[in-house]
Scaffold this active site. Structure first.
Site, mmCIF file in Angstrom:
data_model
loop_
_atom_site.group_PDB
_atom_site.id
_atom_site.type_symbol
_atom_site.label_atom_id
_atom_site.label_comp_id
_atom_site.label_asym_id
_atom_site.label_seq_id
_atom_site.Cartn_x
_atom_site.Cartn_y
_atom_site.Cartn_z
ATOM 1 N N HIS A 259 54.406 70.411 -2.725
ATOM 2 C CA HIS A 259 55.405 69.683 -1.930
ATOM 3 C C HIS A 259 56.253 70.666 -1.123
ATOM 4 C CE1 HIS A 259 55.149 65.960 -4.789
ATOM 5 N NE2 HIS A 259 54.066 66.151 -4.056
ATOM 6 N N ALA A 293 57.183 68.519 7.151
ATOM 7 C CA ALA A 293 58.060 68.665 5.981
ATOM 8 C C ALA A 293 59.005 69.862 6.100
ATOM 9 C CB ALA A 293 57.214 68.796 4.715
ATOM 10 N N ASN A 303 57.748 62.247 -4.208
ATOM 11 C CA ASN A 303 56.625 62.882 -3.521
ATOM 12 C C ASN A 303 56.872 62.922 -2.014
ATOM 13 O OD1 ASN A 303 55.647 63.095 -6.035
ATOM 14 N ND2 ASN A 303 53.745 61.997 -5.670
ATOM 15 N N ASN A 305 54.788 63.080 0.767
ATOM 16 C CA ASN A 305 53.889 62.664 1.848
ATOM 17 C C ASN A 305 54.499 61.563 2.718
ATOM 18 O OD1 ASN A 305 51.429 63.092 3.145
ATOM 19 N ND2 ASN A 305 50.532 61.294 2.198
HETATM 20 C C1 LIG Z 1 46.377 69.075 -3.144
HETATM 21 C C2 LIG Z 1 47.603 68.326 -2.663
HETATM 22 C C3 LIG Z 1 47.952 67.142 -3.277
HETATM 23 C C4 LIG Z 1 49.081 66.435 -2.849
HETATM 24 N N1 LIG Z 1 49.389 65.252 -3.441
HETATM 25 C C5 LIG Z 1 50.415 64.521 -2.976
HETATM 26 C C6 LIG Z 1 50.693 63.238 -3.512
HETATM 27 O O1 LIG Z 1 50.016 62.759 -4.414
HETATM 28 N N2 LIG Z 1 51.747 62.549 -3.003
HETATM 29 C C7 LIG Z 1 52.543 63.046 -2.019
HETATM 30 O O2 LIG Z 1 53.483 62.369 -1.592
HETATM 31 N N3 LIG Z 1 52.302 64.267 -1.498
HETATM 32 C C8 LIG Z 1 51.258 65.004 -1.944
HETATM 33 N N4 LIG Z 1 51.007 66.238 -1.409
HETATM 34 C C9 LIG Z 1 51.961 66.765 -0.416
HETATM 35 C C10 LIG Z 1 51.747 66.172 0.964
HETATM 36 O O3 LIG Z 1 50.376 66.233 1.293
HETATM 37 C C11 LIG Z 1 52.581 66.982 1.964
HETATM 38 O O4 LIG Z 1 53.953 66.908 1.614
HETATM 39 C C12 LIG Z 1 52.431 66.472 3.388
HETATM 40 O O5 LIG Z 1 51.079 66.431 3.789
HETATM 41 C C13 LIG Z 1 53.203 67.388 4.313
HETATM 42 O O6 LIG Z 1 52.977 66.998 5.641
HETATM 43 P P1 LIG Z 1 53.144 68.037 6.819
HETATM 44 O O7 LIG Z 1 52.935 67.285 8.066
HETATM 45 O O8 LIG Z 1 54.407 68.781 6.613
HETATM 46 O O9 LIG Z 1 51.990 69.129 6.623
HETATM 47 P P2 LIG Z 1 50.408 68.966 6.487
HETATM 48 O O10 LIG Z 1 50.043 67.596 6.024
HETATM 49 O O11 LIG Z 1 49.968 70.144 5.686
HETATM 50 O O12 LIG Z 1 49.882 69.090 7.984
HETATM 51 C C14 LIG Z 1 49.824 70.306 8.661
HETATM 52 C C15 LIG Z 1 48.521 70.370 9.450
HETATM 53 O O13 LIG Z 1 48.556 71.471 10.338
HETATM 54 C C16 LIG Z 1 47.291 72.112 10.333
HETATM 55 N N5 LIG Z 1 47.488 73.510 10.788
HETATM 56 C C17 LIG Z 1 48.154 74.502 10.168
HETATM 57 N N6 LIG Z 1 48.134 75.616 10.917
HETATM 58 C C18 LIG Z 1 47.462 75.326 12.047
HETATM 59 C C19 LIG Z 1 47.119 76.057 13.221
HETATM 60 N N7 LIG Z 1 47.475 77.329 13.386
HETATM 61 N N8 LIG Z 1 46.409 75.421 14.171
HETATM 62 C C20 LIG Z 1 46.047 74.125 14.015
HETATM 63 N N9 LIG Z 1 46.346 73.386 12.938
HETATM 64 C C21 LIG Z 1 47.044 73.984 11.973
HETATM 65 C C22 LIG Z 1 46.818 71.974 8.902
HETATM 66 O O14 LIG Z 1 45.418 72.124 8.822
HETATM 67 C C23 LIG Z 1 47.293 70.560 8.573
HETATM 68 O O15 LIG Z 1 46.347 69.593 8.938
HETATM 69 C C24 LIG Z 1 49.874 66.950 -1.798
HETATM 70 C C25 LIG Z 1 49.513 68.146 -1.173
HETATM 71 C C26 LIG Z 1 48.381 68.818 -1.596
HETATM 72 C C27 LIG Z 1 47.990 70.102 -0.884
#
Ligand SMILES: Cc1cc2nc3c(=O)[nH]c(=O)nc-3n(C[C@H](O)[C@H](O)[C@H](O)COP(=O)(O)OP(=O)(O)OC[C@H]3O[C@@H](n4cnc5c(N)ncnc54)[C@H](O)[C@@H]3O)c2cc1C
Length: 357
Positions: A259, A293, A303, A305
């Site tokens: 997270h 995030a 959580n 997400n």
């Molecule tokens: C294994 C796992 C299980 C989880 N389980 C849960 C759960 O059960 N419930 C829950 O609420 N949350 C869960 N989470 C947490 C949740 O997935 C994250 O809090 C959420 O996805 C964060 O969103 P974000 O947009 O900040 O980042 P992300 O979803 O990580 O999105 C960032 C994106 O940017 C891309 N990226 C990074 N660098 C580059 C670059 N240089 N060029 C192009 N693309 C790039 C990545 O590939 C990714 O697709 C889990 C996370 C993981 C890893």
């Protein structure tokens, strides 16, 4: 709009000349906006728990009733230590402990293999996407946690309760720093999990509660062999484990819940540690927003997400508003039937037929 997640977003900002001056200069990167908060304040929810083998008859009986998804029930509660913290700060921050009951009851399989297999199967990107290497590194911790809890090859089923600790304290703030000025080098991550002693106190309360649940008369019949490495090799040893032994276990057997958040936090632009203003705009540059995030000022107490998705939704709304298109945005996000404007424009509903007697 930068939306690369709380690990890659600060890395990309720094590589793009936006971040703490000393760090950028150390790697020969010219400074466009000196923002000391980029990459600091990393937060996460640590997890620990107790997992025990289930006796063979329990595997037979329970596997028909419980889905071995790894998550069979969730309960929230508040530790005494967190209540003390709240009282000191004069706030009511809600429950800090999220208890998750889980089971792995495959009559044919092995629980540890099942856990590991799930990661391989459910999250293929984790194994192939080069940007997720830092996440893979951190995953090892959790792998070790599961292996310390259930000894491979000795049981066909496992049950347990894990606790996600949702209110990390001031001292449990980590960082994402540049390893080099090369985009292909993974950043240096300090997750700072459970560094705040008070967080360990909260987790200790959680582990004792979990022990109480597992050894309660109604649960006891589903508890088979107890082999929790370095902590207890029998139910009796688990029951008698001292606070000191449990604390040592927590520090050894805790992991991430992935997270990660708060590494480009939003807030009052006058605060030097704030990276984004409340409209998600990065300070000191034009035409750049962060929407992931990273912008959370502190990690949400659940959580992450859904909150991350809402940040994306809010960002879309802000961009539309900047361009005078808020009506289009409202219509789009409600699907054309739910927002105030659509409801106002919708034709009047026909009168309801009289209800039969
Ligand atoms: C294994 C796992 C299980 C989880 N389980 C849960 C759960 O059960 N419930 C829950 O609420 N949350 C869960 N989470 C947490 C949740 O997935 C994250 O809090 C959420 O996805 C964060 O969103 P974000 O947009 O900040 O980042 P992300 O979803 O990580 O999105 C960032 C994106 O940017 C891309 N990226 C990074 N660098 C580059 C670059 N240089 N060029 C192009 N693309 C790039 C990545 O590939 C990714 O697709 C889990 C996370 C993981 C890893």
């Amino acid at each position: 709009i930068l939306s690369a997640g709380a690990i890659a977003t600060p890395q990309l900002l720094m590589l793009s000349s936006i971040g703490p001056r000393d760090q950028l200069e150390e790697h020969g990167i010219p400074v466009v906006s000196d923002l000391p908060g980029v990459g600091s304040n990393l937060q996460d929810h640590p997890v620990s728990g107790l997992i025990v083998s289930a006796p063979p008859e329990a595997v037979e009986k329970l596997s028909a009733r419980l889905d071995s998804s790894g998550l069979n029930g969730v309960a929230f509660t508040k530790s005494r230590k967190d209540k003390e913290r709240d009282d000191r700060a004069g706030v009511d921050s809600g429950p800090d402990l999220e208890l998750v009951f889980l089971s792995r009851l495959d009559p044919l399989g092995n629980p540890v293999k099942a856990f590991v297999h799930d990661f391989q199967g459910k999250f293929p990107q984790l194994h192939t996407n080069p940007w997720l290497q830092p996440v893979r590194d951190l995953l090892h911790k959790t792998g070790q946690f599961l292996v310390t809890s259930v000894v491979e090859g000795k049981a066909k089923g496992a049950i347990g309760v894990v606790c996600e600790f949702n209110h990390p304290g001031e001292k449990s703030r980590g960082s994402v720093r540049l390893r080099s000025g090369n985009v292909r080098d993974h950043p240096l991550i300090d997750d700072a999990l459970l560094r705040d002693e008070e967080d360990v106190d909260c987790m200790l309360e959680a582990i004792k509660l979990i022990r109480q649940i597992l050894l309660s008369p109604s649960m006891r019949k589903w508890v088979g062999t107890v082999e929790i490495n370095g902590l207890a090799n029998s139910v009796e040893e688990l029951a008698a484990a001292s606070d000191e032994a449990l604390r040592a276990y927590i520090l050894r057997a805790s992991g991430t819940t992935w997270h990660y958040s708060c590494t480009a936090r939003m807030g009052d632009p006058a605060d030097p540690d704030v990276v984004c203003d409340p409209h998600l705009r990065v300070k000191g540059v034009q035409g750049l927003r962060v929407a992931d995030a990273s912008v959370m000022p502190f990690v949400v107490s659940g959580n992450t997400n859904a909150s991350s998705m809402m940040i994306g939704d809010k960002c879309a709304e802000l961009v539309l508003r900047d361009h005078g298109l808020e009506d289009a945005g409202a219509r789009k996000s409600c699907g054309g039937g739910g927002c105030k404007k659509c409801v106002k424009e919708a034709p009047e509903a026909p009168e309801a037929p009289e209800a039969p007697e």
